[in-house]
Design an enzyme around this catalytic site. Structure first.
Site: not given
Length: 612
Positions: A29, A86, A110-111, A375, A378
């Site tokens: 989350c 979430l 978060n995790g 990088t 892209r």
């Protein structure tokens, strides 16, 4: 009939399904924390506290894409914690911030903590868990270790997973903030003009509120009484001297003389993938058709039929594995991914994008990934588009192959490493910077659409296995018969029986290249046209902090500065020259690279081209 229909159309199974989901809290989350509320010149009172609470909630709204399902907030006398969740089902259960059994400790996390069941068993009868959340185990660990010498290092080392958390001990009026060893999960810190301390899952929550913004360093913690950041993650393999004499898997002819080393490597990665299948939601795999994602997909398929939470005793809720690839029509990745998926047996989905669609998304991408690094922009753009398609199919978690190139020297420039010492030390440098590039891209591109990404190659235990290999077994050495050994040879050898040969021995193709070469070529052409020579010549006046080195970078920087105008936000972004994703130090390996600054793998002439 698929397992989804099996669950929802069978009443008995539906009851079991919902009961188990309601018990479990999955927390990929986002959160915002405000601490030291009393540090300002104005004394804290109910009016100011309410004002600060409203401010934190506004900050939290900026990262709601990370947790669109529910919001929670804790307000104390000297701390406020807001969480965006979430969730899977039933948004009224498993909410954060989490509160300890005695009501004194508040946690926003978060995790994913993959070994949470093991930790729970160790606290049986000693702590009364209030939820089945994997992250709740952080609270009893804090209680156990807070008074010990080096206690927080011991505490956080116990966690196997990807995480960032802020814990507030209301009884002692202290806080503990920490982040996982590699920095898979993003975390930022900032200070407002009153000296109040803020942490947030993304920079955008702090921009405009804090005068100073920094990235919270990976592998570290901050305990407020100590007033300093401490590194908890330390490894012996960070020194070449500690690995240079380790046993080798092969001899100078390239013959395997110690198969146990290769077997241990394989077993370690399989264990990492298996434990990361802990999930109560439909999940999938990102499959570019390269070696790394194909290995993760193959291992995932091996274990996908059984539910990991039950010790692989029960049938999986979603036993059919879905794989996802994105690219321009006819791109190298799409072709290879289809071959890999057919061999592995996944239900494969090709997502095609057009260059115009990608260009239209650029500003949104830069807003979400919070960087102007060439990088990263892209590669993030097609990944951002892919995440949207994945979310539309109801998938909330995917596994990917991030981290392998940093562990095994997979980038093509590693072919030029002059010796084992330089090779290994470049790996250590690359590992230390993952949080700035690949991990940032993978997490934020996916979480822009509320999709959780897991990275088994960066499992803490597997990292130790891979980084303790003798560097000679990883190098692209020239063997006695004159042949050049391919990059990541030992990893390919470990899994060659699980993949088709053309995938297992496919040369490295960077993601931003593999989705279609026209993507990068168009970006270069577009930015060359958009930024005038006169404008570019004045770049140091326009951007004195991290002055752009190319027109492409200038173009991204202009977008970034519109979204994040502060100098602090500009300084957060890494600014380092390199070739084909190398660090600046590796430019010393080849005289021709010294004046180059091109992240594409195609920049390594004579290595990339010969394979195509």
């Amino acid at each position: 009939m698929t397992s989804v229909f099996w669950v929802f159309f069978c009443p008995q199974n539906r009851r079991l399904f919902f009961c188990q989901l309601i018990e479990k809290g999955l927390f990929m989350c986002g959160f915002v924390g405000a601490f030291d509320l009393n540090s300002g010149s104005q004394p804290i009172d109910e009016g100011l506290k309410e004002q600060l609470r409203s401010q934190v909630l506004d900050m939290s709204k900026k990262i709601r894409h990370r947790g669109p399902d529910w919001s929670g907030v804790y307000t104390g006398n000297n701390a406020i914690l807001s969480h965006e969740r979430l969730s899977i089902v039933d948004p009224l259960s498993g909410k954060q911030p989490l509160v300890s059994d005695d009501g004194k400790i508040i946690l926003a996390a978060n995790g994913e903590i993959y070994n949470h069941q093991e930790i729970r068993r160790q606290f049986a009868g000693k702590y009364s868990f209030k939820t089945q959340s994997d992250c709740e185990v952080i609270i009893p660990l804090y209680k156990k270790y807070r008074a010990e010498e080096n206690g927080f290092c011991k505490m956080i080392e116990r966690l196997s997973g990807i995480f960032a958390f802020a814990l507030y001990d209301s009884e002692k009026d202290v806080y503990l903030v920490s982040r996982d060893e590699i920095g898979v999960i993003p975390l930022y810190q900032g200070w407002d003009k009153q000296g109040r301390y803020f942490v947030a899952s993304e920079l955008k929550a702090l921009e405009g509120e804090c005068q100073t913004i920094e990235e919270f360093p990976n592998g570290c913690y901050l305990y407020s009484p100590d007033k300093k950041i401490v590194r908890w993650y330390k490894r012996d393999w960070e020194s070449f001297d500690n690995v240079k004499d380790n046993p080798k898997a092969t001899n100078e002819k390239g013959e395997v003389i110690n198969p146990a080393i290769i077997e241990n490597l394989r077993n370690g990665l399989e264990a990492a993938v298996k434990k990361q299948l802990m999930s109560d939601v439909p999940y999938g795999v990102l499959l570019s058709g390269g070696l790394d994602s194909s290995i993760i997909a193959a291992i995932t398929q091996k274990y996908s039929k059984k539910r990991i939470e039950t010790g692989s005793k029960e049938e999986a809720w979603w036993p059919q594995l879905h794989s996802f690839a994105i690219g321009l029509e006819g791109s190298p990745d799409l072709i290879a991914a289809k071959k890999a998926a057919d061999y592995i047996g996944t239900i494969h989905h090709e997502i095609h994008f057009t260059i115009q669609e990608a260009l239209d998304a650029l500003e949104d991408v830069i807003y979400h990934i919070e960087t102007y690094d060439i990088t990263t922009v892209r590669a993030s753009t097609p990944m951002y588009l892919l995440a949207r398609a994945i979310k539309a199919m109801g998938i909330k978690m995917v596994l990917s192959g991030e981290g392998s190139d940093e562990l095994f020297g997979g980038y093509l420039y590693f072919h030029k490493a002059p010796d084992a010492k330089e090779f290994h030390e470049e790996l250590v440098r690359k590992m230390s910077k993952l949080h700035l590039y690949d991990c940032l891209r993978a997490n934020k591109s996916l979480m822009a659409w509320g999709v959780e990404g897991r990275v088994p190659f960066l499992d803490k235990e597997f990292i130790d296995i891979a980084m303790r290999l003798n560097p000679a077994d990883k190098m692209n050495i020239r063997l006695l018969d004159g042949k050049q050994r391919m990059e990541k040879w030992i990893l390919r050898k470990a899994f060659e029986d699980m993949l088709p040969a053309e995938i297992c021995w496919r040369q490295k193709e960077q993601f931003s290249d593999g989705v279609g070469y026209n993507w990068i070529d168009t970006l270069k052409k577009l930015t060359e046209e958009k930024i005038s020579d006169a404008e570019f010549e004045r770049r140091e006046n326009r951007f004195p902090v991290n002055t752009p080195k190319t027109k492409e970078e200038y173009y991204y920087r202009e977008i970034y500065s519109k979204l994040f105008p502060s100098d602090s936000a500009a300084k957060v972004v890494p600014h380092e020259a390199g070739v084909a994703c190398s660090t600046a130090k590796a430019l010393e390996w080849d005289e021709a690279w010294k004046n180059m600054d091109e992240p594409s793998g195609r920049a390594i002439a004579g290595v990339h081209d010969k394979a195509y």
